[in-house]
Design a protein around this motif. Structure first.
Motif, PDB file in Angstrom:
ATOM      1  N   LEU A  93       0.633  -9.701  13.586  1.00  0.00           N
ATOM      2  CA  LEU A  93      -0.212  -8.570  13.996  1.00  0.00           C
ATOM      3  C   LEU A  93      -0.915  -7.962  12.795  1.00  0.00           C
ATOM      4  CD1 LEU A  93       2.079  -6.852  16.663  1.00  0.00           C
ATOM      5  CD2 LEU A  93       0.100  -8.345  17.044  1.00  0.00           C
ATOM      6  N   GLY A  94      -0.211  -7.914  11.654  1.00  0.00           N
ATOM      7  CA  GLY A  94      -0.843  -7.439  10.429  1.00  0.00           C
ATOM      8  C   GLY A  94      -1.956  -8.367   9.980  1.00  0.00           C
ATOM      9  N   LEU A  95      -1.757  -9.678  10.156  1.00  0.00           N
ATOM     10  CA  LEU A  95      -2.791 -10.645   9.798  1.00  0.00           C
ATOM     11  C   LEU A  95      -4.026 -10.439  10.669  1.00  0.00           C
ATOM     12  CD1 LEU A  95      -3.073 -13.118   7.854  1.00  0.00           C
ATOM     13  CD2 LEU A  95      -2.546 -14.552   9.820  1.00  0.00           C
ATOM     14  N   ARG A  96      -3.802 -10.197  11.957  1.00  0.00           N
ATOM     15  CA  ARG A  96      -4.930  -9.953  12.859  1.00  0.00           C
ATOM     16  C   ARG A  96      -5.666  -8.670  12.478  1.00  0.00           C
ATOM     17  NH1 ARG A  96      -4.260  -8.911  19.292  1.00  0.00           N
ATOM     18  NH2 ARG A  96      -3.248  -7.029  18.499  1.00  0.00           N
ATOM     19  N   ARG A  97      -4.909  -7.616  12.162  1.00  0.00           N
ATOM     20  CA  ARG A  97      -5.537  -6.347  11.788  1.00  0.00           C
ATOM     21  C   ARG A  97      -6.331  -6.505  10.497  1.00  0.00           C
ATOM     22  NH1 ARG A  97      -3.916  -1.682   8.982  1.00  0.00           N
ATOM     23  NH2 ARG A  97      -1.857  -2.560   8.588  1.00  0.00           N
ATOM     24  N   LEU A  98      -5.757  -7.219   9.529  1.00  0.00           N
ATOM     25  CA  LEU A  98      -6.448  -7.415   8.259  1.00  0.00           C
ATOM     26  C   LEU A  98      -7.740  -8.203   8.467  1.00  0.00           C
ATOM     27  CD1 LEU A  98      -4.998  -8.167   4.840  1.00  0.00           C
ATOM     28  CD2 LEU A  98      -6.715  -9.730   5.735  1.00  0.00           C
ATOM     29  N   ARG A  99      -7.700  -9.204   9.325  1.00  0.00           N
ATOM     30  CA  ARG A  99      -8.900 -10.015   9.578  1.00  0.00           C
ATOM     31  C   ARG A  99     -10.045  -9.151  10.093  1.00  0.00           C
ATOM     32  NH1 ARG A  99     -10.324 -13.520  14.281  1.00  0.00           N
ATOM     33  NH2 ARG A  99     -11.935 -14.944  13.511  1.00  0.00           N
ATOM     34  N   SER A 100      -9.715  -8.119  10.850  1.00  0.00           N
ATOM     35  CA  SER A 100     -10.757  -7.225  11.365  1.00  0.00           C
ATOM     36  C   SER A 100     -11.243  -6.233  10.319  1.00  0.00           C
ATOM     37  CB  SER A 100     -10.222  -6.460  12.584  1.00  0.00           C
ATOM     38  OG  SER A 100      -9.240  -5.508  12.193  1.00  0.00           O
ATOM     39  N   VAL A 119      -1.027 -17.924  16.876  1.00  0.00           N
ATOM     40  CA  VAL A 119      -2.056 -17.367  15.996  1.00  0.00           C
ATOM     41  C   VAL A 119      -3.406 -17.336  16.707  1.00  0.00           C
ATOM     42  CG1 VAL A 119      -3.340 -17.753  13.851  1.00  0.00           C
ATOM     43  CG2 VAL A 119      -0.869 -18.063  13.879  1.00  0.00           C
ATOM     44  N   LEU A 120      -3.728 -18.422  17.405  1.00  0.00           N
ATOM     45  CA  LEU A 120      -4.985 -18.486  18.147  1.00  0.00           C
ATOM     46  C   LEU A 120      -5.025 -17.442  19.265  1.00  0.00           C
ATOM     47  CD1 LEU A 120      -5.454 -22.345  18.381  1.00  0.00           C
ATOM     48  CD2 LEU A 120      -7.116 -20.746  17.426  1.00  0.00           C
ATOM     49  N   ARG A 121      -3.909 -17.298  19.953  1.00  0.00           N
ATOM     50  CA  ARG A 121      -3.845 -16.324  21.056  1.00  0.00           C
ATOM     51  C   ARG A 121      -4.103 -14.908  20.550  1.00  0.00           C
ATOM     52  NH1 ARG A 121      -3.894 -16.599  26.692  1.00  0.00           N
ATOM     53  NH2 ARG A 121      -2.737 -14.857  27.568  1.00  0.00           N
ATOM     54  N   LEU A 122      -3.623 -14.629  19.331  1.00  0.00           N
ATOM     55  CA  LEU A 122      -3.818 -13.308  18.732  1.00  0.00           C
ATOM     56  C   LEU A 122      -5.148 -13.178  18.004  1.00  0.00           C
ATOM     57  CD1 LEU A 122      -0.236 -12.691  17.295  1.00  0.00           C
ATOM     58  CD2 LEU A 122      -1.317 -11.478  19.195  1.00  0.00           C
ATOM     59  N   ASP A 123      -5.878 -14.291  17.881  1.00  0.00           N
ATOM     60  CA  ASP A 123      -7.151 -14.284  17.155  1.00  0.00           C
ATOM     61  C   ASP A 123      -6.938 -13.756  15.736  1.00  0.00           C
ATOM     62  OD1 ASP A 123      -9.836 -14.927  17.034  1.00  0.00           O
ATOM     63  OD2 ASP A 123     -10.513 -12.946  17.702  1.00  0.00           O
ATOM     64  N   ALA A 124      -5.917 -14.317  15.054  1.00  0.00           N
ATOM     65  CA  ALA A 124      -5.446 -13.738  13.792  1.00  0.00           C
ATOM     66  C   ALA A 124      -5.920 -14.500  12.557  1.00  0.00           C
ATOM     67  CB  ALA A 124      -3.919 -13.682  13.793  1.00  0.00           C
ATOM     68  N   ALA A 125      -6.644 -15.613  12.692  1.00  0.00           N
ATOM     69  CA  ALA A 125      -7.035 -16.381  11.516  1.00  0.00           C
ATOM     70  C   ALA A 125      -8.304 -17.167  11.789  1.00  0.00           C
ATOM     71  CB  ALA A 125      -5.912 -17.335  11.096  1.00  0.00           C
TER      72      ALA A 125
END
Length: 376
Positions: A234-241, A262-268
């Motif tokens: 979740l932190g990776l997803r937030r950082l990506r935004s 990871v794909l489901r969370l759109d995190a990378a």
């Protein structure tokens, strides 16, 4: 079909030619060797397959002791019932014996065995490993220079020594000021060539924003890899935004199932592919297919492989479209490899075409340097 009749394990302290430090800790120095587990499979026809895997518990949870014990006590009994061609059956039975939980069960130990299975199968079939996987689509794999965490003068010197490489992977350690100075020093030498930042889980999102602000205007910065802890998707997803730079996931995605999350969370934006964390060559290919189906680019990497793992990665990456030159840094960082017949010229490796992995393993050296592990 030729059955496996013997499984041998050799722990070896492999010396480094230069200091190599990640954001998560030291991998090795000229005075501090890193432990590698070599695996030798023998079939009833006398064919030998070799595998290897580095123990780096600061990067993943497996130690030299656990890798050796898992192979000797848990994987060897499975292997002695199979042929080198039974790769999927091996993994299915290993899953039952060493059940995966959130991620793969002892992937480093299994990767060493998986590589040895592919090597032996290729030799039995008279085919290179890439042919067993469906065939290569390129004959060579360009390499990326790996520059560890260090003072600007040290990383600049390393970059100058690696000026012939087509790209640079620069380790960052969580200190924005120090990391900005180091990256700037590399960029001065790189002359616009791609720079791949790798944090190895050492950054907080706010600190990474400070770093990227300090690096604004530096040419060639391509992406940042695994800035936050592996468990913090979740932190990776937030950082990506929060940032404009593409984000790559590495320690946060070991398996195809991990990458699906990871794909489901759109995190990378990208995923780093490593045979070691995938648990083997076929499992790494499964992760690559999930990435391609999900629209993620693929980066190729290893874990300072000693020649056997390096060759296995060449066979794998010869099938894939990598976003950047592969970070296979064993030839650059180690004092020597444990194989012959690797062809590397001007930071470009030729994919082996001889049967199996296509390299000649220095078994005499491995046996001579093998050490006892008190817990194995």
């Amino acid at each position: 079909m030729s059955r496996i009749t013997a499984v041998d394990v050799f722990p070896v302290a492999v010396p480094f030619a230069r200091r190599f430090v990640l954001g998560s800790g030291t991998v090795g120095t000229p005075d501090r060797a890193g432990l590698v587990i070599f695996v030798r499979l023998t079939t009833e026809d006398g064919v030998v397959g070799w595998g290897e895997q580095r123990a780096l518990p600061s990067w993943s949870y497996e130690t030299a002791e656990t890798i050796a014990v898992v192979i000797k006590r848990h994987l060897a009994p499975i292997l002695l019932q199979l042929s080198p061609f039974d790769v999927e059956l091996f993994h299915a039975r290993a899953n039952r014996r060493l059940a995966p939980s959130v991620s793969g069960g002892f992937p480093f130990a299994r990767a060493a065995v998986d590589i040895a299975l592919h090597d032996a199968a290729g030799k039995l079939a008279g085919l290179p490993v890439h042919a067993l996987l469906g065939g290569r689509v390129r004959d060579t794999v360009p390499l990326c220079s790996a520059i560890g965490v260090g003072e600007p003068s040290a990383v600049r010197e390393h970059a100058r020594a690696s000026a012939h490489y087509p790209a640079f992977k620069v380790k960052i350690g969580g200190d924005p000021a120090a990391d900005a100075a180091a990256v700037t020093a590399v960029a001065e030498v790189a002359g616009g060539k791609p720079i791949w930042l790798d944090a190895n889980q050492s950054y907080r999102p706010s600190a990474l924003r400070h770093l990227l602000s300090a690096l604004r205007g530096i040419p060639g910065i391509h992406c940042v890899e695994q800035p936050v802890p592996s468990t913090d998707l979740l932190g990776l997803r937030r950082l990506r935004s929060m940032i404009d730079l593409p984000v790559a996931v590495d320690e946060g995605s070991f398996t195809a199932q991990d990458l699906a999350r990871v794909l489901r969370l759109d995190a990378a934006d990208l995923v780093v592919l490593k045979i070691c964390k995938s648990g083997g060559i076929r499992n790494a290919l499964k992760t690559a297919q999930v990435a391609l189906a999900g629209g993620l680019e693929v980066l190729g990497s290893g874990l300072t492989d000693c020649g056997i793992g390096f060759a296995a990665a060449l066979h794998l990456f010869s099938q894939l479209e990598l976003a950047l030159p592969a970070e296979l840094n064993g030839p650059e960082l180690l004092s020597g490899l444990y194989v012959d017949k690797l062809d590397i010229v001007s930071a470009v490796a030729t994919v082996p075409t001889a049967p199996g992995l296509g390299v000649e393993v220095d078994e005499e050296r491995i046996r001579a340097e093998s050490t006892d592990l008190s817990f194995a």
